[in-house]
Each structure stands twice: as structure tokens, then as C-alpha cells.
Design an enzyme around this catalytic site. Structure first.
Site, mmCIF file in Angstrom:
data_model
loop_
_atom_site.group_PDB
_atom_site.id
_atom_site.type_symbol
_atom_site.label_atom_id
_atom_site.label_comp_id
_atom_site.label_asym_id
_atom_site.label_seq_id
_atom_site.Cartn_x
_atom_site.Cartn_y
_atom_site.Cartn_z
ATOM 1 N N ASP A 100 10.927 -14.950 0.210
ATOM 2 C CA ASP A 100 10.520 -13.913 -0.731
ATOM 3 C C ASP A 100 11.730 -13.448 -1.538
ATOM 4 O OD1 ASP A 100 8.129 -12.467 -1.497
ATOM 5 O OD2 ASP A 100 7.652 -12.388 0.634
ATOM 6 N N ASP A 205 8.348 -11.515 -5.883
ATOM 7 C CA ASP A 205 7.520 -10.315 -5.779
ATOM 8 C C ASP A 205 7.433 -9.588 -7.120
ATOM 9 O OD1 ASP A 205 6.142 -8.461 -3.852
ATOM 10 O OD2 ASP A 205 7.692 -7.087 -4.576
ATOM 11 N N GLU A 259 4.597 -13.672 -8.267
ATOM 12 C CA GLU A 259 3.486 -12.730 -8.143
ATOM 13 C C GLU A 259 3.462 -11.907 -9.422
ATOM 14 O OE1 GLU A 259 1.882 -9.278 -5.092
ATOM 15 O OE2 GLU A 259 3.991 -9.286 -5.706
ATOM 16 N N HIS A 328 -0.550 -11.151 2.925
ATOM 17 C CA HIS A 328 -0.127 -9.973 3.675
ATOM 18 C C HIS A 328 -0.562 -8.657 3.034
ATOM 19 C CE1 HIS A 328 2.758 -10.534 0.492
ATOM 20 N NE2 HIS A 328 3.230 -9.322 0.694
ATOM 21 N N ASP A 329 -1.044 -8.702 1.797
ATOM 22 C CA ASP A 329 -1.463 -7.494 1.090
ATOM 23 C C ASP A 329 -2.973 -7.345 0.981
ATOM 24 O OD1 ASP A 329 1.071 -6.464 0.536
ATOM 25 O OD2 ASP A 329 1.264 -7.580 -1.340
#
Length: 567
Positions: A100, A205, A259, A328-329
């Protein structure tokens, strides 16, 4: 025309949330040595890439997305030596590692921010500081009415800094000032440091938030907060990403996936086209079908709505797709898009088929392959999600809700904690995740849903994932084939065709048919050729179909998925 080949297009990505994957030392928190212990299992799935959520040094205000040192490992996860061992062990199993990259913001405990708030020479402009007005009581008011993704104002007054800083997320996550070339240089140096260590790419991210509108437009701070439309895809985003690629990624055979919030197909094409700075982008249009009116609503959506969104991205994107339904979100995919009760197994297999037969690189989240579900939360106190907790606190403070029970259904469905409960390895205490007290509740259904049980189920979800991943690796048409949506208005059947114009392949035309319904469904699929059953989640059942020159008539069981060879 067949897309240019690349290893990351042919890969299947498995996302590991380290805090919840496997705990090797009994402190209740997953760690790097725990991941190493389970690598043989991950490799047995047939996946090619591990995406590792942040393991950097962090005070964990937002579960590691608040980084205080980009070049150190969070002590609960281990050491840099542990990380290097993990990388070596991943590569030894012919898999790759994607990390990440979180560079829209840092932790407020990062050295850069500490120096910035003190006004040290050269560091003040590493972050976005603004003077605000004061109210009648002398308390500071924000410079404008931008709202945080976590609710409330995106501005926080800092006494040491004697002004307000921008935070689009948690107040402990101040946004970096990408207008400052010095911070960009430091970020590029850090990216190169990790690439030189041998990682294989980055998931980036909220990367399209890095460029803020010029001058940070004023808005009435007393009016309702305004959101992402104000600061996504800012005026210099493309410039910054092009510069980042030129300074870092372009020198490596690295995979980059951004993302990107608030993008459509056209905007995404700027980022991921052949000349764009990124390989792929995560978009959210299909994930927002059940929250068109925002986080606090759970809206009904129809299968034609999902088909329409997916088809647009499959056919109109100038670039390569990502294919995902959870991470994960997000809530667990079988609880959100399937049936996590009577038809949990069948719908989990159907969703696997969806993920692994659309055009694009599939992203699987840990536990999907055994059909893990949302967690039944007994109380709000059991939850850990900073986003959900902040939203509830603000709603209580403002009077929008009188008590938690009023919002319970939405919060427990939306909470990111659903995906973050520990991986369920077996039916022993704490699902085999830890010998200690887990940092977050273990889903109580672990006694029935776990890897050990899945390994013994010959025709179960786990074996289905493995077989389908193998099939995708064997059939170029499932990777590079063109996409054609069939039956766009059918309310329960999702059908599409993948075709590849390459004479060297044996299978160049595949029909995918999914009955996204808890009832038996008959359907006539308009294909003008003979069909042979290739794969499905009910292969032991009779194939009740009849064929004509222009269609195939099918009788589909609840949540049945089938692939046909039309070559």
C-alpha cells in the site's frame, strides 16, 4: 484487438489485511511472521500477487493508513528483517508483493508534521495550513465548509501550529501539500527505496485526491459540509501522477493500481490508458449502488443496474480494469451481493465466477475463498472502525439520531469491521487466529466456516476458487477476451460472452451465465452456436438445456453459475 500482454493483467491478486490474518506471537494482532506461516496456503490458491495492507510504523488511528514512518515496520507486525523474510518467501513461491502507498496524507505523528506545526524552515509547506475566522466566543472556525470523509469538518485547529490544517480523513491524518516540490521529491525517494528492495508494485490509496483546487475555494463554514466533488481529480492530479511515474515506476517492472474516488470511465482513462501514469484504477460506481444517498442509507439496487455499470467499464474504458466486489473497506461480498444464509455456498461460488471471468485483474480479499460473512455485532462497543465511530458520535452530537439503536442496521452493515474480523483458520479457540485476546471480535460462525473445514469439502467454496483460478490461468479468453453483455434487462440472470480473436487458442468463445436469485430460473440465452458445458458450481447436476441455432434454453438452480465453451 487483443490488449497488449502484461504479467499484472494475467495475475490474480489476494489481499491480506495483516492485523487480522494470522498472529504468531499471541498478542492478539496479526503479524508478518504469521503471514509467513500461512504462505503455503495462499500459494495453494493459485494466486499470483499478494496485496499487503499498510505495515508501516503507525499510531493506528486509522488501522495503519496514518503512517508515522514510511521506512519502518509497525512494532506489532514485527521488524524490517521480518518484512524482508516475507518478501523472500513470497518470491520463493513464485508470487509477487504489492504494498500500500499512502501519500495523500500522513499521521500527525510523522516527523514531517511535527516539524511543520513548529514552523521549521522548509517544513511549514509540507502540509496545508490556513487561518480561519473565530466565532463570537473566540473559537476558531474553519476556512471553508469542506467535509471529511469520516464526517464533520475537514479542518482541525492545531494549537502548536496556531492555525488549521486540512484532513480529508481522520483528524490525525493531515493532508500533504503536493504543490510543494520538496514533499514530492521526498515521496519519490521513498517510493524508490521500497522498489529497490524488490517489491513488485503499489496499490495507491485515494491517489486522485493529491491535487487540491487552486486557492482552496471559500465556502460558508456555517453551511452544510460539501464533499468529494470539491477535491477529487484536482487540477494537477494528472501532472503529479505523470511526474511520479517518470521519477519512480517507469524504471521498474512494477504494477500500479490507484484507488480513485469519484471517477467515471472517461476520467479513469486519463489515468490508465496506454500513455497514462497508472496500470489500473479502483472505481466505486458499482460499490455505491446501495448508497446513492450517502453512507447513512441502504438502498435497493437491481441486477440490471449492476450490469449497466459493469458493462460500461468493460467496454468503454480506455485501459485495463480492476475487478473486485470487496476489500478491507467494504462489507463481506457474500453478505452484500449474495445470500449469507441458506445459499451461502452457492452464492459465494457465483461471486467467484463473477470476479474471475470479467475482463480485468481480479482482486480477492482474505476469507472470500471460504465464504466468510459479515459479523453479528452484539454492541457498538465491540466495533473498532474509526470511520463508523466518528460518524455515530457526530450524529449523536448533532441530534440526527437519539441513540445507537436508531442507526444500528446501517452502521453494522456499513462498518469496515465486517471485513476486518480475524481470518477463520479452524474451529479451535479464536478460529486459530491467535492464542491471545484478538484485537477485534472473531465472527462466531468460525466453528462452521473455516479453512480447515473448507479443505475437507471436496466440492466446497475453496476448491471451487482453486479450480476457477486454474481455469482462468489456462484460458487466455478469460483474461484478454472482449466482453459482450447479454440479456441486459433480465432481473435475475447475468449473462455475458468473452471472445478472443486469436487463432492459436483452443477456447476463444466463452459464455458465462449467473442466476443471481434464490429461485430456480428458466432463461433463453441468445447465442448462435453450439455450446458445451465448461465449468460451473453445479457440475454434479444434470445440464438441463436445449440448443437451437440461435439460443440456449437453460434451467438454472438458485445462485447457479455456468461457463459454456462456444468455440
Amino acid at each position: 484487438m487483443t490488449a497488449a500482454r502484461a504479467w499484472w493483467k494475467e495475475a490474480v491478486v489476494y489481499q491480506i489485511y495483516p492485523q487480522s490474518f494470522n498472529d504468531s506471537d499471541g498478542d492478539g494482532v496479526g503479524d508478518l511472521q504469521g503471514i509467513i506461516e500461512r504462505l503455503d496456503y495462499v500459494a495453494s490458491l493459485g494466486v499470483d500477487v499478494i496485496w499487503l495492507n499498510p505495515v508501516y510504523q503507525s499510531p493506528q488511528a486509522d488501522n495503519g493508513y496514518d503512517i508515522s514512518d514510511y521506512r519502518a515496520i509497525h512494532e506489532a507486525y514485527g521488524t524490517l528483517d521480518d518484512w524482508e523474510e516475507l518478501l523472500d518467501e513470497i518470491h520463493a513461491r513464485d508470487m509477487r508483493l504489492v504494498m500500500d502507498l499512502v501519500v495523500n496524507h500522513t499521521s500527525d505523528e510523522h516527523e514531517w508534521f511535527q516539524r511543520s506545526r513548529r514552523g521549521e524552515d522548509g517544513y511549514r509547506d509540507y502540509y496545508i495550513w490556513r487561518e480561519g475566522e473565530t466565532d463570537e466566543y473566540g473559537d476558531p472556525t474553519p476556512p471553508n465548509n469542506w467535509g471529511s470523509f469520516f464526517g464533520g469538518s475537514a479542518w482541525e485547529y492545531d494549537e502548536k501550529g496556531e492555525s488549521q490544517y486540512l484532513h480529508l480523513f481522520h483528524e490525525k491524518q493531515p493532508d500533504l501539500n503536493w504543490e510543494n516540490p520538496e514533499i514530492r521529491s521526498d515521496i519519490y525517494e521513498m517510493i524508490d527505496w521500497w522498489l529497490e528492495k524488490g517489491i513488485d508494485g503499489f496499490r495507491m490509496d485515494v491517489i486522485n485526491l493529491i491535487s487540491k483546487p487552486e486557492g482552496l475555494p471559500d465556502g460558508d463554514p456555517d453551511s452544510d459540509p460539501v464533499g468529494v466533488e470539491q477535491f477529487a481529480n484536482g487540477p494537477r492530479t494528472q501532472e503529479f501522477l505523470n511526474e511520479m511515474a517518470a521519477e519512480t515506476f517507469d524504471d521498474y517492472d512494477a504494477m500500479t493500481v490507484g484507488e480513485c474516488v469519484a471517477i467515471d470511465v472517461d476520467i479513469a482513462g486519463d489515468y490508465v490508458s496506454a500513455d497514462g501514469p497508472l496500470d489500473m484504477a479502483f472505481h466505486f460506481q458499482h460499490m455505491q449502488l446501495d448508497q446513492q444517498d450517502g453512507w447513512w442509507s441502504i438502498e435497493d439496487w437491481s441486477l440490471p443496474d449492476l450490469k449497466s455499470v459493469m458493462a460500461e467499464w468493460q467496454t468503454d474504458l480506455d485501459g485495463w480494469n480492476t475487478v473486485y466486489l470487496g476489500n478491507h473497506d467494504q462489507p463481506r461480498i457474500v453478505s452484500r451481493f449474495g445470500d449469507d444464509e441458506e445459499y451461502r455456498e452457492a452464492s459465494a461460488k457465483l461471486l467467484a465466477t463473477f470476479l474471475l471471468t470479467h475482463q480485468g485483474t481480479p482482486f480477492l480479499f482474505q476469507g472470500d475463498e471460504i465464504g466468510m460473512t459479515n459479523c453479528p455485532w452484539a454492541s457498538f462497543e465491540e466495533m473498532r472502525d474509526a470511520d463508523a465511530k466518528n460518524r455515530v458520535a457526530l450524529a449523536l452530537e448533532s441530534g440526527d439520531i437519539e441513540d445507537y439503536d436508531e442507526a444500528r442496521e446501517v452502521v453494522e452493515f456499513r462498518s469496515r469491521d465486517n471485513a476486518r474480523t480475524p481470518m477463520q483458520w479452524d474451529d479451535s479457540h479464536n478460529a486459530g487466529f491467535t492464542d491471545g485476546d484478538p484485537w477485534i471480535k472473531v465472527n462466531p460462525n468460525y466453528e462452521d466456516i473455516n479453512v480447515a473445514a473448507a479443505e475437507t469439502a471436496e466440492d466446497g467454496i475453496l476448491s471451487y476458487y482453486r479450480e476457477l483460478i486454474d481455469l482462468r490461468s489456462d484460458l487466455d479468453v478469460l483474461v484478454y477476451g472482449e466482453y459482450e453483455l447479454l440479456l441486459p434487462d433480465h432481473e435475475t440472470v447475468y449473462a455475458y460472452r468473452r471472445t478472443l480473436d486469436e487463432p492459436s487458442v483452443d477456447v476463444d468463445d466463452v459464455l458465462v451465465v449467473l442466476n443471481v436469485s434464490p429461485t430456480e430460473t428458466g432463461v433463453s440465452v441468445p447465442v448462435d452456436t453450439d455450446a458445451a458445458l465448461l465449468f460451473g458450481n453445479e457440475l454434479d447436476a444434470s445440464d438441463a438445456s436445449s440448443e437451437s441455432h440461435d439460443s440456449i434454453d437453460l434451467d438454472l438452480q438458485p445462485y447457479e453459475a455456468r461457463l459454456y465453451d462456444l468455440s
